[in-house]
Design a protein around this motif. Structure first.
Motif, PDB file in Angstrom:
ATOM      1  N   LEU A 138       0.807  -1.296  -0.076  1.00 40.60           N
ATOM      2  CA  LEU A 138      -0.030  -0.217  -0.054  1.00 40.60           C
ATOM      3  C   LEU A 138       0.886   1.237   0.030  1.00 40.60           C
ATOM      4  CD1 LEU A 138      -2.970  -0.776   2.317  1.00 40.60           C
ATOM      5  CD2 LEU A 138      -3.156  -0.599  -0.082  1.00 40.60           C
ATOM      6  N   SER A 142       0.456   4.629  -2.861  1.00 35.98           N
ATOM      7  CA  SER A 142      -0.302   5.770  -2.163  1.00 35.98           C
ATOM      8  C   SER A 142       0.651   7.126  -2.952  1.00 35.98           C
ATOM      9  CB  SER A 142       0.011   6.005  -0.780  1.00 35.98           C
ATOM     10  OG  SER A 142       1.523   6.378  -0.622  1.00 35.98           O
ATOM     11  N   PRO A 349      -8.161   6.950   1.486  1.00 35.13           N
ATOM     12  CA  PRO A 349      -7.315   6.085   2.222  1.00 35.13           C
ATOM     13  C   PRO A 349      -7.552   6.534   3.690  1.00 35.13           C
ATOM     14  CG  PRO A 349      -6.281   6.386   0.160  1.00 35.13           C
ATOM     15  CD  PRO A 349      -7.269   7.635   0.191  1.00 35.13           C
ATOM     16  N   ILE A 352     -10.969   6.101   5.246  1.00 35.13           N
ATOM     17  CA  ILE A 352     -11.060   4.577   5.567  1.00 35.13           C
ATOM     18  C   ILE A 352     -10.378   4.227   6.532  1.00 35.13           C
ATOM     19  CG2 ILE A 352     -10.542   2.106   4.676  1.00 35.13           C
ATOM     20  CD1 ILE A 352     -11.169   3.462   1.921  1.00 35.13           C
ATOM     21  N   ALA A 353      -9.116   4.778   6.797  1.00 38.62           N
ATOM     22  CA  ALA A 353      -8.349   4.321   8.105  1.00 38.62           C
ATOM     23  C   ALA A 353      -9.021   4.901   9.469  1.00 38.62           C
ATOM     24  CB  ALA A 353      -7.014   4.806   7.929  1.00 38.62           C
ATOM     25  N   TYR A 356     -11.883   2.700  10.176  1.00 38.28           N
ATOM     26  CA  TYR A 356     -11.398   1.325  10.842  1.00 38.28           C
ATOM     27  C   TYR A 356     -10.846   1.733  12.276  1.00 38.28           C
ATOM     28  CZ  TYR A 356      -9.561  -3.218  11.241  1.00 38.28           C
ATOM     29  OH  TYR A 356      -9.183  -4.611  11.650  1.00 38.28           O
ATOM     30  N   ALA A 399      -1.832   6.094   7.669  1.00 44.54           N
ATOM     31  CA  ALA A 399      -3.339   5.254   7.191  1.00 44.54           C
ATOM     32  C   ALA A 399      -2.942   4.025   6.471  1.00 44.54           C
ATOM     33  CB  ALA A 399      -3.997   6.398   6.424  1.00 44.54           C
ATOM     34  N   CYS A 403      -4.895   0.703   6.930  1.00 45.10           N
ATOM     35  CA  CYS A 403      -5.508   0.068   6.104  1.00 45.10           C
ATOM     36  C   CYS A 403      -5.250  -1.485   5.694  1.00 45.10           C
ATOM     37  CB  CYS A 403      -5.423   0.991   4.578  1.00 45.10           C
ATOM     38  SG  CYS A 403      -6.386   2.458   4.683  1.00 45.10           S
ATOM     39  N   LEU A 406      -6.794  -3.591   7.903  1.00 43.49           N
ATOM     40  CA  LEU A 406      -8.351  -3.798   7.499  1.00 43.49           C
ATOM     41  C   LEU A 406      -8.423  -4.804   6.609  1.00 43.49           C
ATOM     42  CD1 LEU A 406     -11.326  -2.988   7.352  1.00 43.49           C
ATOM     43  CD2 LEU A 406     -10.546  -1.026   5.688  1.00 43.49           C
ATOM     44  N   ALA A 429     -12.642  -2.300  -0.379  1.00 47.46           N
ATOM     45  CA  ALA A 429     -11.334  -1.828   0.664  1.00 47.46           C
ATOM     46  C   ALA A 429     -10.209  -1.710   0.069  1.00 47.46           C
ATOM     47  CB  ALA A 429     -11.519  -2.612   1.891  1.00 47.46           C
ATOM     48  N   SER A 433      -8.251   1.908  -0.406  1.00 51.25           N
ATOM     49  CA  SER A 433      -6.831   2.062   0.329  1.00 51.25           C
ATOM     50  C   SER A 433      -5.776   2.423  -0.389  1.00 51.25           C
ATOM     51  CB  SER A 433      -6.830   0.728   1.094  1.00 51.25           C
ATOM     52  OG  SER A 433      -7.838   0.413   2.162  1.00 51.25           O
TER      53      SER A 433
END
Length: 589
Positions: A138, A142, A349, A352-353, A356, A399, A403, A406, A429, A433
């Motif tokens: 990830l 990014s 992202p 989302i982080a 979670y 993050a 992620c 997750l 997801a 992410s």
């Protein structure tokens, strides 16, 4: 957190090789249209490294060809110049004139390895072994990874990102071994010494250490160790970064006695609190809050100017006409209006982080302390991102491991379940992410609604002005003094022997004022500015945003007259027709 041998070397090496190879391939393929050294800060940092290798003094942070003819002080730290100088110096015997290009590949890709390793380590702590591969993948997907760890990047943000992740990793191991507490403190002090952009995450680290002690008095010794490590590292940062004669000069835009005093007082307070017989969380919280209030009061009492922030000394006119228009200083909402692709790719992202983290805090009682630390630091960095888009450099790397955790949780959840819903959950997801995937989707939507893509056309014109080939003609001239748009200054210093009036560095206020007034003020006053500095050339790039001019520019300003093709005859065009840069010689009176 998983131990080092559980991560091993093979998987991080594979992830690094794949990501570094993709980054290097992209940089090579786009070199025809996109300068390798694109950002003005990267160009200036490379100038600093050149000067250091040429023998400029450790404490001499003046760019002597900037703010011509006086020289311009840069507030950056040598802590980043040194390793870059080592890399460049090692490459020069091998690559000769091409060493700068080789270093532009080698340096950021070297830093990419620690980024992937730290992210994977954090991901495994939060999500177990199943989070290892997402934690390795990830960060490279990014937009912050692509921007800060890709070829061409020399600025100090990548080291600060690594130190921020190191602080968080050490905090999650806070009470297990003294080295982690000391490591968090040292990382905080080094990050602060490199640049004050790290102040929020450093403050969050110190606060987290205090709150961990409030919740559990067994954390007294680690809290003390962190405070002492922070104090020592910041004091050494002051000693190496500021000439001894200026150790007591307060500055808020770089390491100074202000931040060193704050760190030493923090170390002292943590030491005293660690030995105080405070048995209940309530009394520890009260004692900690009192110590914090005393430190803040002492700092404000000694240096009231710190309340105005790092740019408190800046001319209000410059704040309105220059600083407020710097792209990385705008709020997230404005960034989304200006560039929805970037804003969505960094924002989704992080969102989302955050969601979670909130779920994990409520769900995982045994690991709640870890999730509170991670969630608190992520929430702070996200708040900064909302206020100023530059906060993405903190928020997005934090993050990524969340992620990853997750994705590991969703993967475990969907195993053995039938139907399309589990697959959609994992896929959604994963896409959300990965900032690059969000960017591609947003770009397609944006292109569908605005096929012209004027922003891309503007970037292409700007890129053409910053290509090394654009400076060939002017680099062949004997050294002269140049007036140019602010965002062209660093590249003129990098690719030519000339001196320039301005580049985007706030300590050189008069240079910034003169550049903006030259291009936007009455042409008679503009000529007087040139004469006062002995400037003999004016260089412009019509594609730069600066050349659109200020809203309140004079009707007879350089920009207005150039747009009408009616510049005075004392400005003589020297560049070829169609050249990216327009060069004017200045006739004396």
């Amino acid at each position: 957190m998983a131990m080092d041998d559980r991560i091993g070397a093979l998987r991080p090496a594979i992830a690094w090789a794949a990501t570094a190879g993709a980054y290097a391939l992209k940089a090579t393929l786009s070199a025809v249209t996109t300068p390798l050294v694109l950002d003005t800060d990267d160009a200036m940092r490379l100038n600093e490294v050149h000067d250091l290798l040429a023998g400029q003094g450790w404490f001499d942070l003046v760019q002597h060809r900037l703010n011509t003819p006086f020289g311009g002080l840069i507030h950056w730290s040598r802590l980043v110049d040194v390793p870059e100088a080592v890399v460049l110096g090692a490459l020069r015997p091998l690559f000769g004139p091409g060493a700068d290009v080789a270093a532009a590949y080698v340096w950021p890709l070297l830093l990419l390895g620690p980024l992937l390793w730290l992210s994977a380590r954090l991901a495994m702590r939060l999500g177990g072994r199943g989070a290892l591969w997402p934690g390795l993948i990830l960060p490279g997907l990014s937009l912050i990874g692509i921007a800060e760890f890709a070829p061409g990047r020399f600025d100090h943000h990548a080291p600060q990102i690594l130190l921020s992740l190191a602080m968080l990793a050490c905090l999650l191991e806070f009470g297990r071994h003294p080295r982690f507490a000391i490591g968090a403190g040292i990382a905080a002090g080094v990050a602060l010494s490199i640049g004050i952009e790290s102040l929020p995450i450093v403050g969050a680290t110190v606060l987290a250490a205090g709150l961990l002690w409030v919740a559990d008095d067994r954390m007294a010794t680690p809290m003390r160790d962190l405070g002492l490590g922070f104090a020592a590292a910041t004091a050494l940062g002051l000693a190496q970064g500021v000439p001894p004669a200026n150790w007591l000069v307060p500055m808020t835009d770089a390491i100074s006695v202000v931040y060193a005093t704050a760190a030493v007082l923090t170390g002292l307070a943590f030491t005293l609190l660690s030995i105080a017989p405070l048995r209940s969380p309530a009394t520890r919280l009260l004692a900690g809050a009192t110590a914090c209030a005393v430190i803040v009061a002492a700092l404000v009492g000694l240096w009231p100017s710190i309340l105005r922030g790092p740019y408190g000394m800046l001319d209000p006119w410059l704040v309105t006409h220059w600083l407020d228009h710097i792209s990385e200083a705008v709020p997230l909402a404005q960034s989304f209006r200006d560039d929805p692709v970037y804003a969505a790719a960094v924002g989704v992202p992080v969102l989302i982080a955050l969601v979670y983290c909130a779920w994990a805090i409520a769900r995982y009682r045994a690991a709640r302390r870890d999730w509170l630390v991670v969630g608190g630091m992520l929430a702070l960095s996200a708040a900064i991102m909302v206020l100023q888009i530059r906060g993405t450099r903190l928020a997005v790397p934090l993050a990524a491991p969340v992620c990853a955790a997750l994705l590991a949780q969703l993967w475990r959840w969907q195993l053995g379940r039938r139907g399309i819903a589990p697959v959609l959950a994992v896929s959604g997801a994963a896409v959300g992410s990965a900032g690059l995937a969000v960017a591609l989707i947003t770009a397609l939507v944006t292109l569908a609604t605005d096929p012209s893509d004027a922003a891309a056309a503007g970037r292409a014109g700007r890129n053409a002005c910053l290509m090394p080939s654009a400076f060939t003609a002017i680099a062949a001239l004997p050294p002269e003094r140049i007036m140019a748009p602010i965002d062209l200054g660093s590249h003129l210093l990098l690719y030519t022997p000339h001196a320039v009036v301005a580049a985007p560095y706030h300590r050189n206020q008069q240079a910034l004022l003169d550049a903006l007034h030259f291009f936007n003020g009455p042409i008679g006053e503009a000529r007087a500015i040139l004469e006062s500095r002995g400037v003999t050339l004016v260089v412009t790039c019509p594609a730069l945003k600066e050349m659109a001019g200020l809203d309140d520019r004079a009707a007879d300003s350089f920009i207005s007259l150039a747009a009408r093709g009616s510049l005075p005859d004392w400005l003589v065009v020297q560049s070829a027709a169609g050249a990216p840069l327009t060069i004017y010689s200045v006739r004396p009176r």
